[in-house]
Write a protein that holds these residues in place. Structure first.
Motif, PDB file in Angstrom:
ATOM      1  N   ASP A 258      27.349  45.571  69.793  1.00 12.67           N
ATOM      2  CA  ASP A 258      26.908  43.903  69.539  1.00 12.67           C
ATOM      3  C   ASP A 258      25.549  44.022  68.760  1.00 12.67           C
ATOM      4  O   ASP A 258      25.629  43.103  67.765  1.00 12.67           O
ATOM      5  CB  ASP A 258      26.962  43.293  70.484  1.00 12.67           C
ATOM      6  CG  ASP A 258      28.294  43.515  71.444  1.00 12.67           C
ATOM      7  OD1 ASP A 258      29.340  43.807  70.830  1.00 12.67           O
ATOM      8  OD2 ASP A 258      28.355  43.140  72.603  1.00 12.67           O
ATOM      9  N   GLN A 259      24.446  44.506  69.050  1.00 15.80           N
ATOM     10  CA  GLN A 259      23.296  44.183  68.305  1.00 15.80           C
ATOM     11  C   GLN A 259      23.190  44.854  67.050  1.00 15.80           C
ATOM     12  O   GLN A 259      22.529  44.471  66.126  1.00 15.80           O
ATOM     13  CB  GLN A 259      22.151  44.885  69.436  1.00 15.80           C
ATOM     14  CG  GLN A 259      22.065  44.417  70.843  1.00 15.80           C
ATOM     15  CD  GLN A 259      23.091  44.669  71.812  1.00 15.80           C
ATOM     16  OE1 GLN A 259      23.835  45.594  71.552  1.00 15.80           O
ATOM     17  NE2 GLN A 259      22.800  44.073  73.039  1.00 15.80           N
ATOM     18  N   VAL A 260      23.915  45.974  66.974  1.00 16.15           N
ATOM     19  CA  VAL A 260      23.992  46.764  65.713  1.00 16.15           C
ATOM     20  C   VAL A 260      24.617  45.764  64.663  1.00 16.15           C
ATOM     21  O   VAL A 260      24.270  45.474  63.506  1.00 16.15           O
ATOM     22  CB  VAL A 260      24.434  48.035  65.661  1.00 16.15           C
ATOM     23  CG1 VAL A 260      24.950  48.730  64.354  1.00 16.15           C
ATOM     24  CG2 VAL A 260      23.537  48.941  66.142  1.00 16.15           C
ATOM     25  N   ALA A 261      25.659  45.212  65.200  1.00 17.78           N
ATOM     26  CA  ALA A 261      26.385  44.374  64.239  1.00 17.78           C
ATOM     27  C   ALA A 261      25.731  43.173  63.916  1.00 17.78           C
ATOM     28  O   ALA A 261      25.735  42.617  62.514  1.00 17.78           O
ATOM     29  CB  ALA A 261      27.711  43.791  64.907  1.00 17.78           C
ATOM     30  N   SER A 262      24.959  42.485  64.522  1.00 16.30           N
ATOM     31  CA  SER A 262      24.214  41.234  64.519  1.00 16.30           C
ATOM     32  C   SER A 262      23.069  41.554  63.609  1.00 16.30           C
ATOM     33  O   SER A 262      22.862  40.644  62.756  1.00 16.30           O
ATOM     34  CB  SER A 262      23.687  40.851  65.924  1.00 16.30           C
ATOM     35  OG  SER A 262      22.869  39.477  65.837  1.00 16.30           O
ATOM     36  N   LEU A 263      22.540  42.777  63.523  1.00 14.38           N
ATOM     37  CA  LEU A 263      21.302  43.152  62.837  1.00 14.38           C
ATOM     38  C   LEU A 263      21.838  43.625  61.405  1.00 14.38           C
ATOM     39  O   LEU A 263      21.127  43.347  60.184  1.00 14.38           O
ATOM     40  CB  LEU A 263      20.360  44.328  63.359  1.00 14.38           C
ATOM     41  CG  LEU A 263      19.573  43.656  64.394  1.00 14.38           C
ATOM     42  CD1 LEU A 263      19.105  45.172  65.398  1.00 14.38           C
ATOM     43  CD2 LEU A 263      18.250  43.206  63.851  1.00 14.38           C
ATOM     44  N   HIS A 264      23.005  44.469  61.258  1.00 14.40           N
ATOM     45  CA  HIS A 264      23.290  45.237  60.217  1.00 14.40           C
ATOM     46  C   HIS A 264      24.615  44.238  59.363  1.00 14.40           C
ATOM     47  O   HIS A 264      24.927  44.978  58.466  1.00 14.40           O
ATOM     48  CB  HIS A 264      23.717  46.651  60.270  1.00 14.40           C
ATOM     49  CG  HIS A 264      22.518  47.479  60.646  1.00 14.40           C
ATOM     50  ND1 HIS A 264      21.888  47.977  59.790  1.00 14.40           N
ATOM     51  CD2 HIS A 264      22.083  47.681  61.905  1.00 14.40           C
ATOM     52  CE1 HIS A 264      20.684  48.731  60.310  1.00 14.40           C
ATOM     53  NE2 HIS A 264      20.914  48.609  61.647  1.00 14.40           N
ATOM     54  N   GLY A 265      25.062  43.196  59.758  1.00 11.82           N
ATOM     55  CA  GLY A 265      26.022  42.629  59.272  1.00 11.82           C
ATOM     56  C   GLY A 265      25.929  42.507  57.583  1.00 11.82           C
ATOM     57  O   GLY A 265      24.618  42.216  57.062  1.00 11.82           O
ATOM     58  N   ARG A 266      26.705  42.427  56.766  1.00  7.61           N
ATOM     59  CA  ARG A 266      26.800  42.183  55.306  1.00  7.61           C
ATOM     60  C   ARG A 266      28.025  41.392  54.763  1.00  7.61           C
ATOM     61  O   ARG A 266      29.062  41.582  55.273  1.00  7.61           O
ATOM     62  CB  ARG A 266      26.767  43.608  54.430  1.00  7.61           C
ATOM     63  CG  ARG A 266      26.391  43.323  53.153  1.00  7.61           C
ATOM     64  CD  ARG A 266      26.606  44.928  52.377  1.00  7.61           C
ATOM     65  NE  ARG A 266      25.731  45.660  52.704  1.00  7.61           N
ATOM     66  CZ  ARG A 266      25.398  46.896  52.256  1.00  7.61           C
ATOM     67  NH1 ARG A 266      26.245  47.405  51.270  1.00  7.61           N
ATOM     68  NH2 ARG A 266      24.462  47.553  52.619  1.00  7.61           N
ATOM     69  N   ALA A 267      27.770  40.388  54.077  1.00  4.17           N
ATOM     70  CA  ALA A 267      28.908  39.629  53.711  1.00  4.17           C
ATOM     71  C   ALA A 267      30.082  40.268  52.936  1.00  4.17           C
ATOM     72  O   ALA A 267      29.509  41.306  52.113  1.00  4.17           O
ATOM     73  CB  ALA A 267      28.327  38.768  52.696  1.00  4.17           C
ATOM     74  N   GLY A 268      31.295  40.237  53.166  1.00  7.30           N
ATOM     75  CA  GLY A 268      32.408  40.906  52.643  1.00  7.30           C
ATOM     76  C   GLY A 268      32.483  42.293  53.034  1.00  7.30           C
ATOM     77  O   GLY A 268      33.276  43.014  52.369  1.00  7.30           O
ATOM     78  N   HIS A 269      31.770  42.776  54.366  1.00  8.76           N
ATOM     79  CA  HIS A 269      31.955  44.095  54.835  1.00  8.76           C
ATOM     80  C   HIS A 269      32.049  44.309  56.189  1.00  8.76           C
ATOM     81  O   HIS A 269      31.553  43.160  57.045  1.00  8.76           O
ATOM     82  CB  HIS A 269      30.647  44.822  54.246  1.00  8.76           C
ATOM     83  CG  HIS A 269      30.720  45.210  52.689  1.00  8.76           C
ATOM     84  ND1 HIS A 269      30.343  44.248  52.033  1.00  8.76           N
ATOM     85  CD2 HIS A 269      30.789  46.256  52.123  1.00  8.76           C
ATOM     86  CE1 HIS A 269      30.105  44.736  50.754  1.00  8.76           C
ATOM     87  NE2 HIS A 269      30.424  45.872  50.808  1.00  8.76           N
ATOM     88  N   VAL A 270      32.677  45.043  56.868  1.00  8.09           N
ATOM     89  CA  VAL A 270      32.594  45.372  58.250  1.00  8.09           C
ATOM     90  C   VAL A 270      31.884  46.817  58.402  1.00  8.09           C
ATOM     91  O   VAL A 270      31.611  47.476  57.469  1.00  8.09           O
ATOM     92  CB  VAL A 270      34.062  45.670  58.683  1.00  8.09           C
ATOM     93  CG1 VAL A 270      34.996  44.417  58.441  1.00  8.09           C
ATOM     94  CG2 VAL A 270      34.994  46.704  57.933  1.00  8.09           C
ATOM     95  N   LEU A 271      31.457  47.081  59.549  1.00  8.03           N
ATOM     96  CA  LEU A 271      30.569  48.357  59.672  1.00  8.03           C
ATOM     97  C   LEU A 271      31.421  49.277  60.552  1.00  8.03           C
ATOM     98  O   LEU A 271      31.616  49.031  61.632  1.00  8.03           O
ATOM     99  CB  LEU A 271      29.248  47.684  60.627  1.00  8.03           C
ATOM    100  CG  LEU A 271      28.376  46.968  60.139  1.00  8.03           C
ATOM    101  CD1 LEU A 271      28.501  45.422  59.736  1.00  8.03           C
ATOM    102  CD2 LEU A 271      26.922  47.199  61.112  1.00  8.03           C
ATOM    103  N   LEU A 272      31.412  50.276  59.945  1.00 15.41           N
ATOM    104  CA  LEU A 272      31.899  51.490  60.701  1.00 15.41           C
ATOM    105  C   LEU A 272      30.692  51.941  61.212  1.00 15.41           C
ATOM    106  O   LEU A 272      29.849  52.845  60.772  1.00 15.41           O
ATOM    107  CB  LEU A 272      32.679  52.455  59.576  1.00 15.41           C
ATOM    108  CG  LEU A 272      33.140  53.882  60.116  1.00 15.41           C
ATOM    109  CD1 LEU A 272      33.990  53.511  61.407  1.00 15.41           C
ATOM    110  CD2 LEU A 272      33.583  54.848  59.235  1.00 15.41           C
ATOM    111  N   LEU A 273      30.579  52.173  62.534  1.00 15.38           N
ATOM    112  CA  LEU A 273      29.581  52.490  63.440  1.00 15.38           C
ATOM    113  C   LEU A 273      29.902  53.720  64.027  1.00 15.38           C
ATOM    114  O   LEU A 273      30.996  53.663  65.114  1.00 15.38           O
ATOM    115  CB  LEU A 273      28.915  51.554  64.200  1.00 15.38           C
ATOM    116  CG  LEU A 273      27.925  51.867  65.199  1.00 15.38           C
ATOM    117  CD1 LEU A 273      26.658  52.484  64.464  1.00 15.38           C
ATOM    118  CD2 LEU A 273      27.264  50.790  66.165  1.00 15.38           C
TER     119      LEU A 273
END
Length: 372
Positions: free
Chosen positions: A163-178
């Motif tokens: 949750d914290q990583v997604a909140s910090l690293h979000g980018r418009a038009g992208h999802v995060l593969l973590l």
């Protein structure tokens, strides 16, 4: 004029998140596929030099009344929403960072208790505000770790770091593969709007809490017990063949969900890259079935929302978040968004439940300073 009325301008904001795929895999060293949403928590901050912390929330029952503690706060000093704010200051102190004192105000539109990480948005908004104001330049990886420590060890919610990583690293038009073991992040393009698709959140308004010592902590303990029984570092390292050797039903079912859900994360990434939206919808459906039948953290409201959405034409639907309430997400064609939402509302009315809150989300930027 009261201190609450003297609030400075809103300076920073952090978003909630939707997890597209990878539920409960983060604390099992697995893979997750979240994205930041447009709904966010705002923070205003004024430093003090007396070691006092005064905290206000526009969402509290008494928004003009401060919750007060000090920078020497320890777990248990404050509760509720204020524990996530004070917890960030405590985590910084535990990490050797001096906060001289602060007045902190928070407000926002991330739905509370909906499984969209309102708590992480709150922690990260405060963390980036302190980092910026104090000139710490801690970096986003360290900020995520501090915010997670606040949530786990101060607020008492045993969540992973997604949750914290997604909140910090979000980018418009992208999802995060973590990869939650290595903390490697890959930004995966997800142009849903360009494909004529919408992702609907169906907030069931069913009770959802992660810090009450109940179901969430229990399933996490089961995952740890399953890994220990199998002799692996985490369930990320288990195979389906391994899982079948577990003799305790609850451990076997929950371990099977983790193994298959990790595989579904990678399936979903491939489907996004290939624009295979029908396949992604099937992966949504399989994930919900696993969360319902193997991991056993769904509830009647979530199951009804998923069934109503798919019955009204959604390509796929699944619960998202910690479970035991909260929200479902449905992948729909743009023209089907309103019929799907209406089907969910009718289904809830048929059960005499409060009307669900249905709204669209899209991958959005992560936390940072607000433009003045």
């Amino acid at each position: 004029m009261t201190a609450a009325q003297q609030r400075p301008d809103w300076g920073w904001a952090a978003p909630g998140r939707v997890n597209l795929m990878g539920e409960h895999t983060d604390y099992n060293d697995g893979w997750v596929l979240p994205f930041a949403i447009g709904q966010r928590t705002r923070c205003a901050l004024r430093l003090r030099d007396d070691g006092r912390l005064r905290l206000w929330s526009a969402q509290s029952d008494s928004p003009g009344l401060a919750v007060e503690t000090t920078t020497a706060t320890t777990p248990g000093d404050v509760s509720g929403w204020a524990s996530y704010v004070a917890g960030v200051v405590w985590a910084m102190a535990e990490d050797g960072i001096d906060v001289p004192g602060a007045d902190i105000w928070v407000d926002g539109d991330v739905p509370l208790g909906a499984g969209l990480s309102s708590s992480a948005a709150l922690e990260i908004a405060v963390a980036v505000a302190l980092d910026d104001t104090l000139g710490l330049d801690l970096g986003r990886t360290r900020l995520a770790a501090l915010a997670r420590k606040a949530e786990n060890d101060y607020a008492g919610a045993p969540t992973g770091v997604m949750d914290q990583v997604a909140s910090l690293h979000g980018r418009a038009g992208h999802v995060l593969l973590l990869d939650t073991r290595t903390m490697e992040i890959e930004q995966v393009p997800a142009d849903l709007a360009g494909a004529g698709l919408t992702l609907l959140v169906i907030d069931t308004r069913a009770s959802h809490a992660l810090s009450d010592g109940g179901g969430y902590a229990s399933v996490r303990r089961d995952c740890e017990r399953a890994a220990a029984t199998l002799g692996v570092r985490a369930l990320r390292d288990a195979t389906l063949a391994d899982v079948q050797t577990l003799t305790e039903d609850s451990l076997r079912h929950r371990a099977r969900h983790i193994v298959t859900e990790n595989a579904r994360v990678h399936e979903a990434v491939g489907q996004l890259r290939d624009a295979d939206w029908t396949g992604l919808g099937r992966t949504f459906d399989a994930s919900h079935a696993s969360l319902r039948d193997d991991f056993r953290i769904s509830c009647e409201e979530l199951d009804v929302a998923v069934e109503a959405a798919t019955g009204a034409g959604a390509l796929g639907a699944r619960m998202t978040g910690g479970g035991f309430g909260g929200s479902a997400v449905a992948l729909v064609r743009r023209e089907d968004a309103e019929p799907v939402g209406e089907a969910c509302r009718r289904a809830f009315a048929d059960h005499d439940w409060p009307e669900p809150h249905v709204f669209a989300v899209e991958p959005s930027p992560g936390a940072g300073r607000l433009e003045r």
